[in-house]
Design a protein around this motif. Structure first.
Motif, PDB file in Angstrom:
ATOM      1  N   ARG A 186      72.254  51.876  76.338  1.00  0.00           N
ATOM      2  CA  ARG A 186      71.494  50.700  75.901  1.00  0.00           C
ATOM      3  C   ARG A 186      70.361  50.473  76.893  1.00  0.00           C
ATOM      4  O   ARG A 186      70.582  50.366  78.100  1.00  0.00           O
ATOM      5  N   ARG A 187      69.164  50.394  76.377  1.00  0.00           N
ATOM      6  CA  ARG A 187      67.974  50.331  77.229  1.00  0.00           C
ATOM      7  C   ARG A 187      67.855  49.032  78.027  1.00  0.00           C
ATOM      8  O   ARG A 187      67.077  48.954  78.976  1.00  0.00           O
ATOM      9  N   ASP A 188      68.587  48.012  77.631  1.00  0.00           N
ATOM     10  CA  ASP A 188      68.457  46.728  78.335  1.00  0.00           C
ATOM     11  C   ASP A 188      69.555  46.512  79.380  1.00  0.00           C
ATOM     12  O   ASP A 188      69.720  45.399  79.874  1.00  0.00           O
ATOM     13  N   ARG A 189      70.297  47.567  79.702  1.00  0.00           N
ATOM     14  CA  ARG A 189      71.329  47.449  80.730  1.00  0.00           C
ATOM     15  C   ARG A 189      70.763  47.787  82.114  1.00  0.00           C
ATOM     16  O   ARG A 189      69.897  48.642  82.235  1.00  0.00           O
ATOM     17  N   GLU A 190      71.324  47.137  83.135  1.00  0.00           N
ATOM     18  CA  GLU A 190      70.912  47.450  84.501  1.00  0.00           C
ATOM     19  C   GLU A 190      71.476  48.809  84.913  1.00  0.00           C
ATOM     20  O   GLU A 190      72.590  49.178  84.530  1.00  0.00           O
ATOM     21  N   VAL A 191      70.728  49.496  85.741  1.00  0.00           N
ATOM     22  CA  VAL A 191      71.164  50.790  86.260  1.00  0.00           C
ATOM     23  C   VAL A 191      71.296  50.683  87.777  1.00  0.00           C
ATOM     24  O   VAL A 191      70.306  50.546  88.485  1.00  0.00           O
ATOM     25  N   ARG A 192      72.540  50.741  88.244  1.00  0.00           N
ATOM     26  CA  ARG A 192      72.804  50.629  89.689  1.00  0.00           C
ATOM     27  C   ARG A 192      73.053  51.993  90.309  1.00  0.00           C
ATOM     28  O   ARG A 192      72.876  52.202  91.497  1.00  0.00           O
ATOM     29  N   ARG A 193      73.494  52.915  89.474  1.00  0.00           N
ATOM     30  CA  ARG A 193      73.904  54.207  90.025  1.00  0.00           C
ATOM     31  C   ARG A 193      73.532  55.304  89.025  1.00  0.00           C
ATOM     32  O   ARG A 193      73.871  55.226  87.842  1.00  0.00           O
ATOM     33  N   ILE A 194      72.869  56.334  89.538  1.00  0.00           N
ATOM     34  CA  ILE A 194      72.423  57.462  88.711  1.00  0.00           C
ATOM     35  C   ILE A 194      73.061  58.736  89.226  1.00  0.00           C
ATOM     36  O   ILE A 194      73.103  58.969  90.436  1.00  0.00           O
ATOM     37  N   HIS A 195      73.528  59.548  88.286  1.00  0.00           N
ATOM     38  CA  HIS A 195      74.232  60.780  88.629  1.00  0.00           C
ATOM     39  C   HIS A 195      73.475  61.950  88.011  1.00  0.00           C
ATOM     40  O   HIS A 195      73.126  61.912  86.836  1.00  0.00           O
ATOM     41  N   PHE A 196      73.216  62.997  88.805  1.00  0.00           N
ATOM     42  CA  PHE A 196      72.520  64.181  88.303  1.00  0.00           C
ATOM     43  C   PHE A 196      73.480  65.358  88.165  1.00  0.00           C
ATOM     44  O   PHE A 196      74.328  65.562  89.041  1.00  0.00           O
ATOM     45  N   ALA A 197      73.324  66.155  87.085  1.00  0.00           N
ATOM     46  CA  ALA A 197      74.120  67.379  86.939  1.00  0.00           C
ATOM     47  C   ALA A 197      73.379  68.346  86.028  1.00  0.00           C
ATOM     48  O   ALA A 197      72.427  67.964  85.346  1.00  0.00           O
ATOM     49  N   VAL A 198      73.813  69.597  86.027  1.00  0.00           N
ATOM     50  CA  VAL A 198      73.192  70.586  85.140  1.00  0.00           C
ATOM     51  C   VAL A 198      73.722  70.448  83.725  1.00  0.00           C
ATOM     52  O   VAL A 198      72.960  70.404  82.756  1.00  0.00           O
ATOM     53  N   ASP A 199      75.040  70.368  83.579  1.00  0.00           N
ATOM     54  CA  ASP A 199      75.654  70.437  82.254  1.00  0.00           C
ATOM     55  C   ASP A 199      76.401  69.155  81.892  1.00  0.00           C
ATOM     56  O   ASP A 199      77.230  68.677  82.689  1.00  0.00           O
TER      57      ASP A 199
END
Lengths: 295, 295, 295, 295, 295, 295
Positions: B49-62
């Protein structure tokens, strides 16, 4: 779309155990076999976890926001709609698109979504059989038999009324049987002509206009008839039979919901399960009001 | 696929406000413009949902089960993967299919999923630029320039090493730079030949074999080279240049994650946001062990 | 590709008459009927005059320069390869293209070229039956039965080992049976898990990943598995069975050559002919060396 | 097809060095650029080694058995034909098919084969310009200009005679200019009508019937006109202009050979090379005799 | 196209009643069933009112202006042609296009148009049977049997002459049987060779060249043979059998008209109807004169 | 379809000369250029001879039997309809099919038929401009500009009312402006909401639903809206703007007829011609009566 309730049959709880979604799907498959769906259709489970218990099932025609909200609010574990949510394949279900929003609502509320579309049109006891029954059309057979199904399975139905009635009287019966929607019932033909052989197809049935003529129907009832198919059919018939009756797409399919709910409820109870089954009271015909010459 | 950690850079929290998902997407679009994606690709937001806050972002390949579980367990609000989850359009996201299971996990955990695939391959500072930088390949330009992009955008890269090295030595550099995976690094060519002009394409780059030859590369590094494309390329080159180096698809793209995480983190901080950014420690190369003649 | 010899069985001359190419083709058709070839394949005679005598036949996996030179130098009248030379239709065979160069070499040396590709994969006693036999896989049937063939004809094989073995031990058997190539044998799965039901497909068999799962294989052995098919198969299996073993495309098909050579030789001798039959000693796997974590 | 010789210009040897095939191809490209070929065509080198010396070049319309035998017997190193040998892609050149037989003959004899087809039709000084010149058609321009060529390049030509002549007289000129073939020259139109504006297309030009009408030609000359295209063109013209002249496909293109031979010879001599250039004396029109009402 | 009459059989009136067009169509369907038409064809009624009386029927090969004018002038109520008028679908029949002009002429004159094309080619007693009969070809069967017809129905015919004759003599017979047209009869093959097994296909039959060869015909007679199909067929036959005879498309089909007229007339009389049936005397071969070496 | 007259403006004769059909077509091309038609459309002259005099022109929406009979009975030389008769190509115009029947009626009566369809929708002063004008929508521009036309040409229109009105009031204006048909005017939206920015498209405009939303219309008026496009548009708008008004296809296009008749009449008079121009009084909406909840 208005929120005035149409009808809402509810089966109350009996205290038995709840089935898993997997088990409900297995019964649904018996009632509305997916093999009966048209090749272009996308029927079956759209969201949900098969190992969850199902305590409450909600039926509706359209998987739209008001319906999903109603189902989730009412605590439904499974929403069964006639129309598919993802008829065209998607690469995203993010909530910025209205369909992704519904996917989020459903999953967040733990409500599965199942679509029974052209398989329920074609099935015995399905959309078209219910419609024929309510209109008194007897000795029916499919307008376009299923390619790999039983003789009574297929799209549309053709049958006869017990006695001839005028086209106007038949239209009145149609009007009184269908749930009330703004647009009403449109008729092309001679009010006073007698009709007895009736072809019908719930939902958009213009692809069956030729089959109805070939089956020598006096009248063909369906929905979503646009100018050109209707006009060409009337010209091909030289303004004679089959006459045409155009009804609300929603209304023509809504009639199936109580019957479907009852059939599923009975099958669940036969297996000893206790599930609350409800039919949505929301009118999802898109039209809110109409201005006609008679007003 | 093994769960031995590869690397895990983490940016710690600074106490600033959290951006909305919508705002993170806007920054991602600047870093990896969707217009750079190939026409067959399916990049962008997949769930959330585009209106949610983002506190933590996780990166991965798959976007696989172990990665999604790791992201959700770690409390990530957004998972950014290189590979798309729904490259082929779907009509259902029910949890009985492994992709639908991931959609359920993500939505239930409130974790959005964003794919930056061929747009991040093509972008300046993207997958291929990171790979070239780590291998010491300089003065690079795209092997196949983007149709409607800047001169430095496009698929693959071709450039030069500061000095010639033997093929064996270059392969050793490749091996030491890449995260360790079971399959290692395969080389076709003369160990002792000197190479300086290097073509490369992270991920499966066999469609660029011809471009690498035309660009007069001494060696072409990519992943997922099957027998026939590799054999035909070696024959067309009369077993001479370009030599081929085949690496792990996962490993060649994983290298981009720390750089991407850092670029996104910097852009968020520049706007005053405080977001924790992590890179997955899971090796999603499908191979667990290997038997080679040397063992 | 390296020129270190792999194996080279040779049937010596007995002094009988030599068959015409036409007669050899007729026997080859009995062993590997062209009707078993996939619709996209291009099997059969590629160069050569049917009325020429055949004194020496050479078998190899790939119609590449080193193989053609070996065959022509050895005085072969017929080269039989598994892979087709002209899988994609050509409008020219001029020698400036590496395939046209081979056509010139063959015709100038009077050496015919015959391809037995998916027909020899599918045939009884073909590539997959040989592979199954060497690995001790018994009671085999095709993974995808031939549409218009016998019950035992078709692509891939599924069968059982006489007793369960660990995945690591089965992989060791695979490694020891195959001719040594640089890339070795890659395995996805739990080393210690016991496997008994084995699916296999010599060459690139990713199109049979689903069939192997449906056949409830413990492990599926094939070649040329790329990241996405392998990763998706592992996810669909929730990292459980079928495990995957990825081997050299060349190596998995080379095993068929001695058996094919022997079968053809026997059939020729049965008809009273004396033909020298040899198997190429050239390793046409494209990879020359490999760097793995274990080295 | 008869073997009665038509014409055979030969340039005798002068003692200079011989060019490599590669060099002859480079000159051919200047005369008949491959970029002018239609997209469906297959022009260029079909067999041969580019590093071989070319001492003798043979020109012909059709790469058929008699022509190839003639070229090989005469010791030609290069056969240049108007028609492609492998217009449709092939997966085999084995000698059991008549085209593969020719490939074997050519390669065994060391004779290269080059096709200059729609590129030589379209080129300045090509098939259509030669035809126009011999018929006295002046101030020509293409009927269908080349998409990416010079203004004078393209398919067919339209121009004017210096003075009006009767259709019968123009047909006589056509007949006298063309090499004699069995089928002769067929004319649709009024013998006594005066014609001056002439459209023409060597070979099968029915796709230009509309262009000839639009260009207001008095008469359109081409080959291979079948009943329906001819009949519809005559009806669209209400049996008036453009009249039609249908000639032998072979004959209309043969006219180009001496001019092409001379142009190539001149270019080779300009570069100091000494090559013997010949034009085939074989009539490859398929028809051997004709019965007409006049006989 | 010239207007010199070819032949004109006329059945005179007997005073009986006239059939409706609907009834004539029903008889035509028995003679030349539309189910025998090729899938790409457009046979059947093109213009006309089915409830009109038919007093006079006119037969011709081509629905061209001169033929339509002749039919309308002669008072025909129905024109039956072999070739369809609207083979390609049209969006307009305005008279500014030559086909629309014919539609106007026909409707204004009250003359219906019926096409019996590939259905009459394939039918028993149709175009090819008539041609075979006139040439003395016996024991015929179709070259390409109809997919869903009787064993004797299909395209082309193959049969035998009662005794071998030279190719030149057979060509003379062909020439004498066919109506005289400018282009005459073209032959590819050895004049003195004896032929007995004859394949034939009225109209353009190049798609049957392979079938004629496979049926081991000594000679194949058809129309509209262009350079490439004829040349390739001659090469594939190594200039041997089957020899080729190319005749006028119009002439080869005209022969059917008198037989068709008679069959229809007989069937009408059998039902008691009196209809005048005529065959057009107009030569619609597009060629007016020819210049050949012999003149 | 009912025959109750709707409106019938007639321009009376002034005694001047009559134009040829060719000249009328030339004026029609200026008013409604064929280049503006959609690629799938079939506009222009359908029947008629271009060299005939035109004394009387009849306008109608649909080329149906009642309209053609009216035109022919009234002595019209030219019928101009909005809808094409032969939108799908035909291979026959025989009178047994209702479209062929109309072709016969028209040609027998000497009445030409011209269709001005999407070209008249798109043209300045065409269907959509007339509709906008009658509804008071100002400062309009096309919803989908023509690809190769002027800025004001294209499909649909978007503009503004001089002042906001409630949706109910705007619907009343629509109802009063349109000719009365059985089905009336259907509205989806809040009766009391104020609307000022209006998008519209005469005839079936569901392909412009997205364009209307993107143009930020308060309301979009068009015809033939079926359940799914309407429902999806309402969901995408979250039941907010743009609201939808669905009108009779016939009625929305009929409004153009008087304006088109007047424009053509004026242009003819400007050139000194005297032509009687009439507009059909037949309602060709297919629906004869309607039953709505309000009745």
């Amino acid at each position: 779309m208005s929120s005035s309730p149409v009808q809402r049959p509810v089966q109350s709880s009996s205290g038995g155990p709840a089935p898993l979604l997997e088990e409900v799907l297995s019964i649904a498959e018996e009632l509305w076999p997916q093999a009966l769906a048209e090749s272009w259709d996308a029927v079956g489970l759209v969201t949900g976890r098969r190992d969850r218990e199902v305590r409450r099932i909600h039926f509706a025609v359209d998987p739209v926001q008001a319906v999903v909200t109603e189902a989730c609010t009412s605590g439904a574990d499974l929403l069964i709609t006639h129309h598919p949510l993802l008829l065209r394949g998607v690469h995203s279900v993010e909530a910025g698109h209205f369909k992704g929003e519904l996917v989020h609502d459903l999953i967040e509320a733990g409500c599965a979504l199942l679509s029974a579309h052209t398989n329920s049109d074609s099935a015995i006891g399905g959309v078209n059989d219910v419609l024929a029954g309510l209109l008194g059309v007897q000795d029916t057979e499919p307008l376009r038999p299923a390619e790999a199904g039983l003789a009574d399975e297929g799209l549309g139905r053709i049958g006869t009324l017990t006695a001839p009635v005028t086209l106007a009287d038949f239209a009145s019966t149609v009007f009184s049987v269908l749930p009330a929607v703004a647009g009403g019932v449109r008729v092309a033909g001679d009010r006073d002509a007698l009709v007895q052989r009736v072809a019908l197809c719930g939902g958009a049935g213009d692809s069956l206009l030729g089959a109805a003529a070939q089956a020598q129907a006096d009248v063909f009832l369906t929905a979503d008839l646009r100018h050109h198919p209707a006009s060409e059919a009337r010209e091909a018939a030289a303004q004679q039979r089959p006459y045409l009756i155009d009804v609300s797409h929603f209304a023509s399919e809504w009639l199936w919901l109580p019957a479907a709910a009852e059939a599923l409820d009975r099958a669940l109870r036969d297996r000893g399960y206790d599930v609350e089954v409800a039919v949505s009271g929301i009118n999802t015909d898109p039209w809110d009001f109409v201005l006609t010459p008679g007003h």
